[in-house]
Design an enzyme around this catalytic site. Structure first.
Site, short mmCIF file in Angstrom:
data_model
loop_
_atom_site.label_atom_id
_atom_site.label_comp_id
_atom_site.label_asym_id
_atom_site.label_seq_id
_atom_site.Cartn_x
_atom_site.Cartn_y
_atom_site.Cartn_z
N GLY B 463 38.94 12.91 18.63
CA GLY B 463 37.53 12.56 19.09
C GLY B 463 36.67 13.25 18.03
O GLY B 463 35.24 13.53 18.64
N GLU B 702 34.99 23.41 14.11
CA GLU B 702 35.28 24.62 15.14
C GLU B 702 33.95 25.39 15.10
O GLU B 702 33.91 26.08 16.17
CB GLU B 702 36.31 25.33 14.43
CG GLU B 702 37.65 24.44 14.79
CD GLU B 702 38.55 24.83 13.54
OE1 GLU B 702 38.47 24.67 12.46
OE2 GLU B 702 39.65 25.51 14.21
#
Lengths: 171, 735
Positions: B463, B702
């Protein structure tokens, strides 16, 4: 529908035989009466576009339409769907070209891993048909049964708004 | 979206190349796959937190309809524990003994003809136990403590002196709870043996590691194992380890001689594939009255499992965050009877940054200083620990541009001083420096006579937009239209790649693709450089550039020849080159390779009567180096922001005292953000292409999550005057 005999002594599993109508096709099936619509679609009919996210009715990944209304196929027994009209993601669009909502999801990047996407699209189609796409807040509320762990919500709302706007303009 | 920089920073916002498959439900995730004769496996979990199995009665399960096999430690046979990985030890090999380390540990696997039959029979496996007292609390004195578990504790200057020299010292403790990755795609393994080769379709973020680990577990040569994971239903870290269920599925297939599919149930997703472990952190910050930091002291304690060393460097993030002469960061782990934890988006960084950025905000309050100004004054213009210049750092631009986009200047400093109607309004800020990561990686590039190219590397798409950005990058490096390039990912037969993790995939694979394409172009040129009939006759690699589906002489675009033409004349159907790239060490580079930087601005609104709390707006400004695809990158950041809202306000796995059973192990009870929880989020990218690798990227998978929870906590303080020092922040804390 025909049910097999279930007897606790011989541990025979109860089976149901019936016709499932999915995306306009008829399928004669004989399945475990405990089998969910989700598992029959995926494991028996090979229609794996409908996803199993939680198998507990909490995430929306398995959303399909039954008689035009969105249902959670993991909480629906297949045997309940005799004589009803089931539509899955495989029945959206016309094969050669995608549905405008599918194109809008692509254009607005309304998904990332893509796993929840068929359920999101089935929910969004129903939402549009229900007339519940009047505002971003309304869309957010009525799309809140479909979890996207990648967090594409903002883009999902944009995609639905685009199609709702195009439909409004076409009226 | 806005940007401060030119087109070379931001790559074209193309749609996902695999998107048409995903919106049509035609992308094959592991649990979509079936093979002739395939059986279904369901795992049985322990119902105690610690102890031993005293007996297993599998007879009822074995005689249940459809059941083919029931595997337990009594009949599983020996399996090797996979070797240590770059992220630490592998999870223990399953079903090897009678010892129970945590609630939910796999104690049996039932294999049956159908999923329904396996599910039913799994309830018929009767396990009896000898109980022991489970150690579940971080502060339990019986818990073994591991100090400096990853050798990353940092020290500079003299913290005691720095604190003594400070006008203001804050000393605060922050708590974080167990969070779970819970990607929407339940982790799935489909295993089959064909002609002695073990073929596995798996939900993994690291096909290369899975390959070597599974081969080791079954004592097989590498060529006798293949891992395939072209599509994975998310991961957020859950796919970074080779979990026991992967090995069990392969074992079940070997035992039965048939393909076997095992899909973790959603409740099992809370115990069988990791989680972000709970933790406790103490922060001391010292500063002079004009807001110059004199000392940073950060200690962190996180939980790990009895037989594990989960990689969670938490306090470490404070070492390089600010320009402060005196700093000490120390990590500890406590061994508990809990499921094996694992990296979850921003492991260590998300929790460490939470404590640090809350403490900085508390310091700003004590100093009577704007928290933005405090951060600007202590900006680490060189790497404070290495003493080297950063490869690039636009932290200041992130903070300033974010303030402008957000309207930070409208903030009135006093707590409870802003309202929107009846709602209390709070503005909060956090700064983030994400740790740099890149690893050795290989890629293979092929051009074909039909003018198309195929490039591949064993990285994984979860993704993250990997297929799309690597198609774009390969097309650019080969001078081809993107429509003519296909990129392969997620198969262990492809050149070895590191994990989709640590925000390192794009730079790792991208650098290898850069090298593979450079070599390929050189090999193509070599076919014609000595051919007098070629327009490229006599050219050296330095003389040519790629473009329009071929090579041309620099400065003379008329001297061009297509790949198709070159290969055709050479009688070749295709030409392939492999490239490998290894990151240089900071000292060799003469600079500190920088991860991404970011500034997170959040507005919360709090109902003063009910404590109801919402994130109303979020602005993220990110220095991610070169952005290969603006659309994919923006999605990474907004997705991370949603995860951060979960961490800040919603997510907590609640465990029973005594057993450690996760009491809310469903997606209805473990609350994750849904559409209505998420506000409009604005994202902007600043900075320059980073010179530490050949493609200029940093890695942004992240950083979107990191900093959101402290920005929320700081905004909650600003809105309410209540300083909540634990996550998640829930309405009962604000009443």
């Amino acid at each position: 529908m025909a049910f097999g005999v279930s007897s606790p002594t011989d541990q025979q599993v109860s089976q149901a035989e019936f016709t499932l109508r999915v995306n306009g096709e008829e399928y004669a099936v004989r399945v475990d009466t405990r089998a969910t619509l989700l598992d029959v679609l995926r494991d028996r009919l090979g229609l794996t576009g409908t996803k199993k996210g939680c198998d507990q009715g909490a995430c929306g990944a398995c959303t399909v339409h039954v008689d035009g209304k969105r249902v959670l196929s993991c909480l629906t027994l297949a045997a309940q769907c005799q004589d009803r009209r089931v539509t899955t993601i495989e029945g959206v669009g016309d094969g050669a070209s995608p549905h405008p909502l599918q194109s809008a999801f692509l254009q607005h990047d309304g998904f990332q891993c893509g796993y929840c996407t068929p359920g999101q699209i089935m929910s969004a189609l129903a939402l549009l048909n229900e007339g519940r796409a009047g505002s971003a807040d309304e869309i957010r509320e009525y799309m809140s049964g479909n979890i996207c762990r990648c967090g594409a919500y903002q883009n999902i709302v944009s995609a639905i708004q685009q199609v709702a706007g195009d439909r409004g303009a076409a009226l | 979206m806005t940007t401060l920089s030119g087109p070379q920073l931001l790559g074209a916002a193309r749609d996902r190349v695999e998107g048409p498959l995903k919106v049509a439900g035609r992308a094959p995730y592991p649990n979509d796959l079936s093979y002739p004769g395939m059986l279904h496996a369901v795992a049985v979990g322990s119902t105690i937190g610690a102890g031993r199995i005293s007996g297993i009665d599998a007879s009822a399960a074995e005689s249940a309809p459809g059941v083919i096999s029931v595997l337990t430690h009594l009949n599983a046979g020996p399996l090797r524990r996979a070797p240590v990985t770059p992220l630490g030890v592998s999870p223990p090999a399953p079903l090897q003994d009678d010892v129970i380390h945590h609630y939910g540990q796999h104690v049996a696997v039932v294999v049956a003809q159908t999923f329904e039959e396996a599910t039913e029979a799994a309830t018929l496996v009767h396990v009896s136990y000898t109980h022991e007292e489970a150690i579940l609390d971080l502060d339990d004195p019986r818990a073994e403590r591991r100090t400096n578990p990853w050798g990353r504790d940092a020290q500079r200057g003299d913290v005691a002196q720095g604190l003594a020299a400070a006008d203001i010292v804050v000393d605060r403790t922050y708590l974080t709870r167990d969070n779970t990755n819970n990607p929407m795609g339940p982790l799935t393994t489909v295993a089959r043996w064909e002609d002695g080769v073990l073929l596995i379709n798996n939900s993994t973020q690291w096909a290369t590691l899975e390959h070597t680990s599974v081969a080791a577990a079954f004592d097989l040569p590498l060529e006798a194992v293949n891992i395939s994971a072209p599509y994975v239903g998310g991961g957020f870290g859950a796919g970074l380890r080779v979990w026991p269920h992967v090995v069990l599925t392969a074992l079940a297939s070997r035992t039965t001689g048939r393909p076997v599919k095992l899909v973790l149930t959603r409740p099992q997703m809370f115990t069988a594939c990791g989680h972000r472990p709970k933790g406790k952190q103490r922060l001391l910050l010292g500063a002079t009255s004009d807001g110059m930091l004199t000392a940073i002291d950060h200690e962190a304690l996180t939980a790990t499992a009895m037989d594990d060393d989960n990689f969670e460097p938490t306090a470490t993030v404070s070492a390089a965050a600010y320009a402060c002469p005196n700093a000490s960061t120390r990590d500890q782990q406590a061994r508990l009877n809990i499921p094996v934890p694992n990296s979850m988006r921003g492991p260590g960084a998300a929790t460490g940054n939470y404590a640090l950025e809350c403490a900085v905000d508390e310091l700003a309050v004590e100093l009577g200083m704007d928290p933005l100004e405090l951060r600007l004054r202590n900006d680490a213009t060189t790497h404070p620990q290495l003493g080297l210049p950063w490869s690039s750092r636009a932290m200041r631009e992130c903070l300033l541009h974010g303030a402008e986009l957000f309207g930070w200047s409208r903030r009135t400093p006093e707590a409870r001083s802003m309202r929107d109607g009846d709602m209390l309004v709070g503005y909060g800020l956090a700064a983030v420096g994400y740790p740099w990561f890149r690893a050795r990686c290989a890629a293979r590039a092929t051009v074909r006579q039909d003018g198309t190219a195929y490039v591949c590397s064993a990285g994984t798409e979860i993704g993250n937009g990997a297929y799309t950005v690597f198609v774009q990058l390969s097309a650019e490096l080969l001078g081809l239209d993107v429509e003519r390039v296909t990129f392969g990912l997620g198969d262990s037969s492809m050149p070895a790649a590191p994990q989709t993790g640590g925000s390192g995939l794009t730079s790792s694979v991208g650098s290898a693709v850069h090298e593979a394409c450079r070599r390929l172009v050189g090999d193509v040129l070599a076919l014609v450089a000595e051919d007098p009939d070629s327009p490229l006759y006599g050219c050296s690699p330095e003389d040519v550039e790629v473009g329009e589906g071929g090579l041309r002489r620099r400065g003379d675009p008329t001297r061009w020849e297509s790949y198709a033409g070159i290969l055709g004349r050479g009688g070749l159907s295709e030409l392939t080159a492999t490239g490998e790239s290894t990151p240089a060490k900071p000292q060799e580079l003469g600079m500190a390779p920088a991860g991404a930087f970011g500034a997170k601005y959040v507005e919360v609104q709090v109902d003063p009567d009910l404590g109801r709390l919402r994130v109303a707006r979020a602005v993220s400004v990110i220095d991610g180096g070169r952005i290969l695809n603006e659309k994919m990158a923006e999605s990474q950041i907004i997705g991370g922001t949603v995860g951060g809202i979960g961490m800040g306000l919603l997510e907590e796995a609640v465990s029973d005292a005594g057993t450690g059973r996760v009491a809310n192990a469903t997606l209805g009870d473990y609350i994750v953000p849904v559409n209505a929880d998420v506000p409009d989020m604005q994202v902007a990218f600043v900075g320059v292409p980073d010179p530490a690798n050949p493609i200029g990227t940093k890695g942004i998978g992240e950083i979107g999550l990191v900093g959101i929870a402290p920005a929320i906590a700081n905004a909650v303080y600003h809105a309410t005057g209540r300083r909540i020092r634990s996550l998640p922040i829930t309405l009962d804390m604000l009443l």
